[in-house]
Design a protein around this motif. Structure first.
Motif, PDB file in Angstrom:
ATOM      1  N   ALA A 211      39.145  39.264  54.520  1.00 12.31           N
ATOM      2  CA  ALA A 211      37.996  40.085  54.117  1.00 12.31           C
ATOM      3  C   ALA A 211      37.317  39.509  52.882  1.00 12.31           C
ATOM      4  CB  ALA A 211      38.452  41.515  53.854  1.00 12.31           C
ATOM      5  N   PHE A 212      38.096  39.120  51.895  1.00  7.32           N
ATOM      6  CA  PHE A 212      37.521  38.689  50.625  1.00  7.32           C
ATOM      7  C   PHE A 212      36.938  37.279  50.726  1.00  7.32           C
ATOM      8  CE2 PHE A 212      40.958  41.675  48.788  1.00  7.32           C
ATOM      9  CZ  PHE A 212      40.204  42.781  49.134  1.00  7.32           C
ATOM     10  N   ASN A 213      37.508  36.426  51.595  1.00 12.02           N
ATOM     11  CA  ASN A 213      36.876  35.137  51.877  1.00 12.02           C
ATOM     12  C   ASN A 213      35.453  35.337  52.387  1.00 12.02           C
ATOM     13  OD1 ASN A 213      38.971  33.399  51.182  1.00 12.02           O
ATOM     14  ND2 ASN A 213      39.628  33.017  53.291  1.00 12.02           N
ATOM     15  N   ALA A 214      35.291  36.308  53.281  1.00 13.83           N
ATOM     16  CA  ALA A 214      33.975  36.543  53.871  1.00 13.83           C
ATOM     17  C   ALA A 214      32.964  37.001  52.832  1.00 13.83           C
ATOM     18  CB  ALA A 214      34.091  37.579  54.992  1.00 13.83           C
ATOM     19  N   LEU A 215      33.439  37.729  51.827  1.00 11.96           N
ATOM     20  CA  LEU A 215      32.545  38.232  50.785  1.00 11.96           C
ATOM     21  C   LEU A 215      32.291  37.212  49.688  1.00 11.96           C
ATOM     22  CD1 LEU A 215      34.099  41.786  50.472  1.00 11.96           C
ATOM     23  CD2 LEU A 215      31.876  41.237  51.467  1.00 11.96           C
ATOM     24  N   ALA A 216      33.165  36.232  49.559  1.00 11.15           N
ATOM     25  CA  ALA A 216      33.053  35.242  48.477  1.00 11.15           C
ATOM     26  C   ALA A 216      33.200  33.843  49.064  1.00 11.15           C
ATOM     27  CB  ALA A 216      34.111  35.501  47.412  1.00 11.15           C
ATOM     28  N   PRO A 217      32.210  33.363  49.825  1.00 13.75           N
ATOM     29  CA  PRO A 217      32.348  32.077  50.522  1.00 13.75           C
ATOM     30  C   PRO A 217      32.464  30.879  49.599  1.00 13.75           C
ATOM     31  CG  PRO A 217      30.096  32.917  50.679  1.00 13.75           C
ATOM     32  CD  PRO A 217      30.922  34.020  50.106  1.00 13.75           C
TER      33      PRO A 217
ATOM     34  N   GLY B 223      39.274  44.856  36.609  1.00  9.14           N
ATOM     35  CA  GLY B 223      39.002  43.585  35.948  1.00  9.14           C
ATOM     36  C   GLY B 223      39.275  42.389  36.833  1.00  9.14           C
ATOM     37  N   VAL B 224      39.130  42.570  38.154  1.00 12.96           N
ATOM     38  CA  VAL B 224      39.346  41.493  39.117  1.00 12.96           C
ATOM     39  C   VAL B 224      38.092  41.383  39.987  1.00 12.96           C
ATOM     40  CG1 VAL B 224      41.853  41.733  39.060  1.00 12.96           C
ATOM     41  CG2 VAL B 224      40.515  43.105  40.688  1.00 12.96           C
ATOM     42  N   ASP B 225      38.203  40.723  41.127  1.00 15.06           N
ATOM     43  CA  ASP B 225      37.080  40.647  42.061  1.00 15.06           C
ATOM     44  C   ASP B 225      37.181  41.714  43.154  1.00 15.06           C
ATOM     45  OD1 ASP B 225      35.947  38.505  40.691  1.00 15.06           O
ATOM     46  OD2 ASP B 225      36.997  37.014  41.895  1.00 15.06           O
ATOM     47  N   TYR B 226      38.357  41.798  43.781  1.00 13.53           N
ATOM     48  CA  TYR B 226      38.527  42.722  44.903  1.00 13.53           C
ATOM     49  C   TYR B 226      39.901  43.381  44.835  1.00 13.53           C
ATOM     50  CZ  TYR B 226      34.608  39.986  46.633  1.00 13.53           C
ATOM     51  OH  TYR B 226      33.409  39.342  46.746  1.00 13.53           O
ATOM     52  N   VAL B 227      39.986  44.574  45.438  1.00 14.79           N
ATOM     53  CA  VAL B 227      41.210  45.371  45.389  1.00 14.79           C
ATOM     54  C   VAL B 227      41.480  45.964  46.766  1.00 14.79           C
ATOM     55  CG1 VAL B 227      42.386  47.344  44.312  1.00 14.79           C
ATOM     56  CG2 VAL B 227      40.699  46.016  42.994  1.00 14.79           C
ATOM     57  N   MET B 228      42.749  45.982  47.158  1.00 18.10           N
ATOM     58  CA  MET B 228      43.186  46.788  48.299  1.00 18.10           C
ATOM     59  C   MET B 228      44.265  47.747  47.819  1.00 18.10           C
ATOM     60  SD  MET B 228      45.288  45.833  51.765  1.00 18.10           S
ATOM     61  CE  MET B 228      44.430  46.224  53.296  1.00 18.10           C
ATOM     62  N   VAL B 229      44.141  49.017  48.209  1.00 19.23           N
ATOM     63  CA  VAL B 229      45.179  50.019  47.960  1.00 19.23           C
ATOM     64  C   VAL B 229      45.643  50.512  49.327  1.00 19.23           C
ATOM     65  CG1 VAL B 229      45.772  52.202  46.863  1.00 19.23           C
ATOM     66  CG2 VAL B 229      44.037  50.712  45.820  1.00 19.23           C
ATOM     67  N   LEU B 230      46.934  50.373  49.601  1.00 17.29           N
ATOM     68  CA  LEU B 230      47.493  50.713  50.900  1.00 17.29           C
ATOM     69  C   LEU B 230      48.589  51.755  50.728  1.00 17.29           C
ATOM     70  CD1 LEU B 230      48.003  48.826  53.991  1.00 17.29           C
ATOM     71  CD2 LEU B 230      50.188  49.302  52.912  1.00 17.29           C
TER      72      LEU B 230
END
Length: 252
Positions: free
Chosen positions: A129-135, A168-175
């Motif tokens: 997911a994050f690769n797709a948002l940050a090519p 303070g990061v780029d992306y987060v997942m909470v599961l």
């Protein structure tokens, strides 16, 4: 252990995250995708690892409601995701007014848990997911947190004791891993000006939210026990991704 990111990340999830800066993913959608390649055969053992975590000794509010383990990984845009040597977790007070500003040495996530198929599936899904948002991001610095928030009548559990915040990061997942005998624990998503953008409650194992940490703030309401005579807790896995070449606050 590697899997094509496109195999587990649906285009509509990425589109929603790109459009809104956040997306809630139901377990019924996420779990089959996590299981489709790497698999979740060892998930019972992974979930059980939340049962022996130490107390978080860095709670500036004096609370004894949070248990925690921590690990750091690194990854390119594809290929293996590597476990890094154990290191402290650092957030400036700009992002964590309660507990930031110090190097926090948490107990490490167990090696076998970090290397498990289930954890690798989660990491691969996030990376896709994050690769797709940050090519243009070639390498990722990944931090993983196991949290257990315990609730009692005399002390509500605070999933986000620092309040509504960014990490303070780029992306987060909470599961969500498990909810046991608790009420509340509603996640709220906010614009930088504080406006409420959405709210939902992680109720089922594998319910998750993905966040663009540059665009939205998030928080979770306290959890309280339903039956005060029985254990009450909320177990979550939090994974953060930051471009490995991006500048970051230095450790003190």
């Amino acid at each position: 252990m590697s899997v094509s990111p496109d195999a587990v990340v649906p285009a509509d999830l990425v589109a929603a995250l790109r459009r809104d800066g956040h997306v809630f993913v139901h377990a019924a959608e996420l779990q089959p995708r996590l299981a489709s390649d790497v698999g979740l055969s060892d998930w019972p053992q992974v979930a059980q690892s939340w049962d022996d975590m130490p107390l978080d000794a860095y709670m500036a509010d004096g609370g004894r409601y949070r248990r925690r383990r921590y690990g750091v990984f690194s990854a390119g845009r594809d290929g293996a995701i590597a476990r890094e040597s154990h290191q402290p977790h650092w957030q400036s007070t700009d992002y964590n007014r309660l507990n930031g500003g110090i190097a926090r040495w948490f107990e490490p996530i167990a090696d076998d848990i970090g290397a498990s198929a289930s954890i690798q599936a989660v990491l691969q899904c996030c990376r896709g997911a994050f690769n797709a948002l940050a090519p243009d991001t070639p390498h990722w610095h990944i931090e993983m947190h196991q949290f257990r928030i315990e609730a009692a009548l005399d002390e509500a559990g605070q999933p986000t004791p620092e309040g509504i915040h960014r990490d303070g990061v780029d992306y987060v997942m909470v599961l969500l891993v498990r909810r046991e005998n608790i009420a509340c624990g509603t996640t709220t998503i906010h614009a930088p000006d504080g406006a409420l953008l959405g709210s939902f409650t992680l109720t089922d194992t594998f319910d998750a939210t993905l966040l663009d940490d540059h665009r939205v703030f998030h928080g979770v309401t306290p959890v309280v026990p339903i039956d005060a005579r029985a254990p009450a807790f909320r177990d979550v896995l939090v994974v953060t991704f930051r471009g490995a070449d991006a500048p970051t606050d230095p450790l003190p």
